[in-house]
Design a protein around this motif. Structure first.
Motif, PDB file in Angstrom:
ATOM      1  N   ALA A  71       0.805  -1.226   0.000  1.00  0.00           N
ATOM      2  CA  ALA A  71       0.000   0.000   0.000  1.00  0.00           C
ATOM      3  C   ALA A  71       0.838   1.276   0.000  1.00  0.00           C
ATOM      4  N   SER A  72       2.081   1.183   0.472  1.00  0.00           N
ATOM      5  CA  SER A  72       2.954   2.355   0.540  1.00  0.00           C
ATOM      6  C   SER A  72       4.376   1.847   0.764  1.00  0.00           C
ATOM      7  N   GLY A  73       5.327   2.771   0.712  1.00  0.00           N
ATOM      8  CA  GLY A  73       6.704   2.393   1.027  1.00  0.00           C
ATOM      9  C   GLY A  73       6.791   1.905   2.468  1.00  0.00           C
ATOM     10  N   VAL A  74       6.074   2.595   3.362  1.00  0.00           N
ATOM     11  CA  VAL A  74       6.112   2.201   4.778  1.00  0.00           C
ATOM     12  C   VAL A  74       5.481   0.816   4.966  1.00  0.00           C
ATOM     13  N   SER A  75       4.460   0.487   4.190  1.00  0.00           N
ATOM     14  CA  SER A  75       3.884  -0.875   4.260  1.00  0.00           C
ATOM     15  C   SER A  75       4.918  -1.905   3.834  1.00  0.00           C
ATOM     16  N   LEU A  96      18.794   6.935   7.726  1.00  0.00           N
ATOM     17  CA  LEU A  96      17.614   6.384   7.042  1.00  0.00           C
ATOM     18  C   LEU A  96      16.467   7.379   7.016  1.00  0.00           C
ATOM     19  N   TYR A  97      15.541   7.140   6.112  1.00  0.00           N
ATOM     20  CA  TYR A  97      14.306   7.930   6.021  1.00  0.00           C
ATOM     21  C   TYR A  97      13.621   7.954   7.409  1.00  0.00           C
ATOM     22  N   GLY A  98      13.140   9.128   7.800  1.00  0.00           N
ATOM     23  CA  GLY A  98      12.621   9.336   9.153  1.00  0.00           C
ATOM     24  C   GLY A  98      11.544   8.350   9.588  1.00  0.00           C
ATOM     25  N   LEU A 139      19.897  -0.667   4.595  1.00  0.00           N
ATOM     26  CA  LEU A 139      20.590   0.458   3.961  1.00  0.00           C
ATOM     27  C   LEU A 139      19.644   1.288   3.111  1.00  0.00           C
ATOM     28  N   GLU A 140      20.108   2.485   2.818  1.00  0.00           N
ATOM     29  CA  GLU A 140      19.410   3.367   1.885  1.00  0.00           C
ATOM     30  C   GLU A 140      20.538   4.052   1.123  1.00  0.00           C
ATOM     31  N   SER A 141      20.459   4.124  -0.175  1.00  0.00           N
ATOM     32  CA  SER A 141      21.536   4.791  -0.911  1.00  0.00           C
ATOM     33  C   SER A 141      21.017   5.250  -2.265  1.00  0.00           C
ATOM     34  N   THR A 143      21.089   8.450   0.506  1.00  0.00           N
ATOM     35  CA  THR A 143      20.248   8.656   1.681  1.00  0.00           C
ATOM     36  C   THR A 143      19.498   9.983   1.592  1.00  0.00           C
ATOM     37  N   ASN A 144      18.518  10.075   2.482  1.00  0.00           N
ATOM     38  CA  ASN A 144      17.632  11.235   2.520  1.00  0.00           C
ATOM     39  C   ASN A 144      17.890  12.038   3.795  1.00  0.00           C
ATOM     40  N   PRO A 145      18.217  13.286   3.778  1.00  0.00           N
ATOM     41  CA  PRO A 145      18.349  14.190   2.615  1.00  0.00           C
ATOM     42  C   PRO A 145      19.799  14.424   2.199  1.00  0.00           C
ATOM     43  N   VAL A 168      17.981  -2.927   0.751  1.00  0.00           N
ATOM     44  CA  VAL A 168      18.369  -1.597   0.265  1.00  0.00           C
ATOM     45  C   VAL A 168      17.105  -0.847  -0.127  1.00  0.00           C
ATOM     46  N   ASP A 169      16.872   0.290   0.524  1.00  0.00           N
ATOM     47  CA  ASP A 169      15.784   1.168   0.110  1.00  0.00           C
ATOM     48  C   ASP A 169      16.297   1.944  -1.097  1.00  0.00           C
ATOM     49  N   ASN A 170      15.740   1.604  -2.255  1.00  0.00           N
ATOM     50  CA  ASN A 170      16.238   2.133  -3.537  1.00  0.00           C
ATOM     51  C   ASN A 170      15.338   3.239  -4.078  1.00  0.00           C
ATOM     52  N   THR A 171      14.543   3.847  -3.187  1.00  0.00           N
ATOM     53  CA  THR A 171      13.546   4.834  -3.626  1.00  0.00           C
ATOM     54  C   THR A 171      14.167   6.002  -4.377  1.00  0.00           C
ATOM     55  N   PHE A 172      15.289   6.535  -3.873  1.00  0.00           N
ATOM     56  CA  PHE A 172      15.874   7.728  -4.494  1.00  0.00           C
ATOM     57  C   PHE A 172      16.475   7.439  -5.864  1.00  0.00           C
ATOM     58  N   ALA A 173      17.058   6.256  -6.026  1.00  0.00           N
ATOM     59  CA  ALA A 173      17.755   5.967  -7.285  1.00  0.00           C
ATOM     60  C   ALA A 173      16.815   5.370  -8.328  1.00  0.00           C
ATOM     61  N   THR A 190      11.253  -0.246  -2.530  1.00  0.00           N
ATOM     62  CA  THR A 190      10.992   1.063  -3.147  1.00  0.00           C
ATOM     63  C   THR A 190       9.659   1.618  -2.689  1.00  0.00           C
ATOM     64  N   SER A 191       9.644   2.910  -2.413  1.00  0.00           N
ATOM     65  CA  SER A 191       8.362   3.594  -2.288  1.00  0.00           C
ATOM     66  C   SER A 191       7.974   3.963  -3.715  1.00  0.00           C
ATOM     67  N   THR A 192       6.995   3.235  -4.269  1.00  0.00           N
ATOM     68  CA  THR A 192       6.582   3.518  -5.654  1.00  0.00           C
ATOM     69  C   THR A 192       5.776   4.808  -5.750  1.00  0.00           C
ATOM     70  N   THR A 193       5.458   5.368  -4.579  1.00  0.00           N
ATOM     71  CA  THR A 193       4.807   6.682  -4.497  1.00  0.00           C
ATOM     72  C   THR A 193       5.633   7.743  -5.235  1.00  0.00           C
ATOM     73  N   LYS A 194       6.959   7.533  -5.252  1.00  0.00           N
ATOM     74  CA  LYS A 194       7.878   8.583  -5.735  1.00  0.00           C
ATOM     75  C   LYS A 194       8.088   8.474  -7.246  1.00  0.00           C
ATOM     76  N   TYR A 195       9.313   8.148  -7.670  1.00  0.00           N
ATOM     77  CA  TYR A 195       9.609   8.173  -9.113  1.00  0.00           C
ATOM     78  C   TYR A 195       8.804   7.163  -9.920  1.00  0.00           C
ATOM     79  N   LEU A 203      -0.211   6.269  -3.653  1.00  0.00           N
ATOM     80  CA  LEU A 203       0.814   5.741  -2.752  1.00  0.00           C
ATOM     81  C   LEU A 203       1.024   4.262  -3.043  1.00  0.00           C
ATOM     82  N   GLY A 204       2.274   3.838  -2.914  1.00  0.00           N
ATOM     83  CA  GLY A 204       2.568   2.426  -3.132  1.00  0.00           C
ATOM     84  C   GLY A 204       3.968   2.082  -2.678  1.00  0.00           C
ATOM     85  N   GLY A 205       4.203   0.791  -2.528  1.00  0.00           N
ATOM     86  CA  GLY A 205       5.538   0.317  -2.176  1.00  0.00           C
ATOM     87  C   GLY A 205       5.762  -1.033  -2.829  1.00  0.00           C
TER      88      GLY A 205
END
Ligand SMILES: Cc1ncc(COP(=O)(O)O)c(C=O)c1O
Length: 380
Positions: A71-75, A96-98, A139-141, A143-145, A168-173, A190-195, A203-205
């Motif tokens: 349902a989201s990246g957090v899910s 990591l993301y807050g 990991l996240e890479s 990272t935010n911000p 690996v949280d790949n949301t940014f890349a 990935t948070s598919t909400t983003k790119y 919202l999605g993940g």
């Protein structure tokens, strides 16, 4: 020869449309399915044609065997962490993301999960993996911000012989820029909400993997914890991903140019952009990322009020807390995403009052440049 990525994002995935000839897949807004159907569907919490279409496109983009949508990246994060047990230790990147931090510290800690926070750009982090043999590395890479870039291959070279799964949280890349699974990670989240969706309207993940057992665990979490997305959001994200290569190309070209423009300004302390030669992990970034991404983080030589006023002065960059959409956004972490973080932690992470994060959109570069120029006059 297999098709190229731009072809796959447009054409991949069964439409489940029968003999209608529809070019776009329909939306299946049903909670339940007749028993014994050919697709093997029973109840939408545990599967729906729109989930399956998106799973298939995401796995194709990531170049892996399995993707599971949430349902989201957090899910998606919840689904992964819920597989751990009381007493397990997760070694986490300290930046990591807050909301990931909040989940670990305020939710899963109550169930006995332990976390240790480490700067994974430092060699000592690799020694810590060997010394502590955690149940998981998170990991996240970038990272935010702060856009720290972690050498994923180096971390996975340590974890793999020890059998420690790496997330690996790949949301940014996104998988277009970086493929964590090819570098040895177990799960690419990935948070598919983003790119991936790219239009700031759903919202999605998703969790991608080549590991069959982990895929089974993700399918179980989706259904057992009720972390499934809505068919409509999956449909929107399936539509959005079709233009991901086009959008990212323009966004990344704009971001690289804006990073250079900002770096030349007298009131800028530093600019972080992974493919600029002044990025602290530039060598790793050019090795593991095919391009620099579309986020630029800048430290202005300005107080909180001046930085906030600059953000508000921009016309084409909306001051908002998300990223990855076609529209440019600007975020002032000190008063927005990190407002609740203690001054001590902010100082440790390097988040000061003059720090801003640009999520660069698809607008005309000349308009974005002119907008920045006029806003920067506030700091003159
Ligand atoms: C790196 C990262 N991971 C995960 C998330 C959470 O995604 P969502 O908002 O879709 O739950 C975000 C959201 O900003 C993010 O930036």
């Amino acid at each position: 020869m297999s098709e190229g990525l731009s072809t796959r994002v447009i054409h991949h995935g069964e439409s489940f449309a029968g003999d209608t000839g529809t070019v776009m897949p329909p939306i299946f807004p049903t909670s339940t399915f007749a028993h014994g159907n050919a697709g093997g569907f029973d109840y939408t919490r545990s599967g729906n044609p729109n989930f399956r279409i998106l799973d298939s496109v995401l796995a194709s983009v990531e170049g892996c065997a399995h993707a599971t949508v949430f349902a989201s990246g957090v899910s998606a994060i919840t689904a992964v962490v819920s597989q751990l047990k009381q007493g397990d230790l997760v070694l986490c990147e300290e930046n990591l993301y807050g909301c990931t931090v909040r989940l670990f510290e305020q939710v899963f800690a109550k169930f006995g999960l332990k976390t240790a926070w480490v700067d994974f750009t430092q060699p000592a982090a690799l020694e810590q993996i060997q010394a502590q043999t955690p149940a998981m590395v998170w990991l996240e890479s970038p990272t935010n911000p702060l856009l720290k870039v972690i050498d994923l291959e180096a971390v996975c070279a340590i974890t793999q012989p020890l059998g420690i799964p790496v997330v690996v949280d790949n949301t940014f890349a996104t998988a277009l820029v970086q493929r964590p699974l090819d570098l040895g990670a177990t799960l690419s989240l990935t948070s598919t909400t983003k790119y991936i969706n790219g239009h700031s309207d759903a919202l999605g993940g998703a969790v991608c993997t080549n590991d069959h057992e982990w895929h089974q665990k993700m399918v179980f979490s989706q259904k057992a914890l009720g972390l499934q997305p809505s068919p409509f959001d999956c449909w929107l994200i399936t539509r959005g991903i079709k233009t991901l290569p086009l959008r990212l190309k323009q966004q990344m070209a704009n971001a690289a140019a804006l990073a250079d423009q900002l770096a030349d300004h007298a009131k800028v302390n530093w600019v972080r952009y992974p493919h600029r030669s002044d990025h602290p992990q530039h060598q790793v970034a050019t090795r593991q990322m095919r391009a620099g991404g579309a986020i630029v983080t800048v430290s202005f030589n300005a107080c909180q009020e001046q930085t906030y006023a600059l953000c508000k002065q921009l016309r084409w960059f909306t001051m908002a807390e998300s990223l990855g959409g076609i529209e440019s956004l600007i975020c002032h972490p000190a008063t927005m995403t990190h407002a609740a973080v203690s001054a001590e932690v902010k100082a440790k992470l390097g988040i000061d009052d003059g720090l801003v994060r640009f999520s660069v959109g698809c607008e005309d570069l000349a308009d974005l440049q002119a907008d920045l120029e006029q806003a920067l006059e506030l700091l003159a």
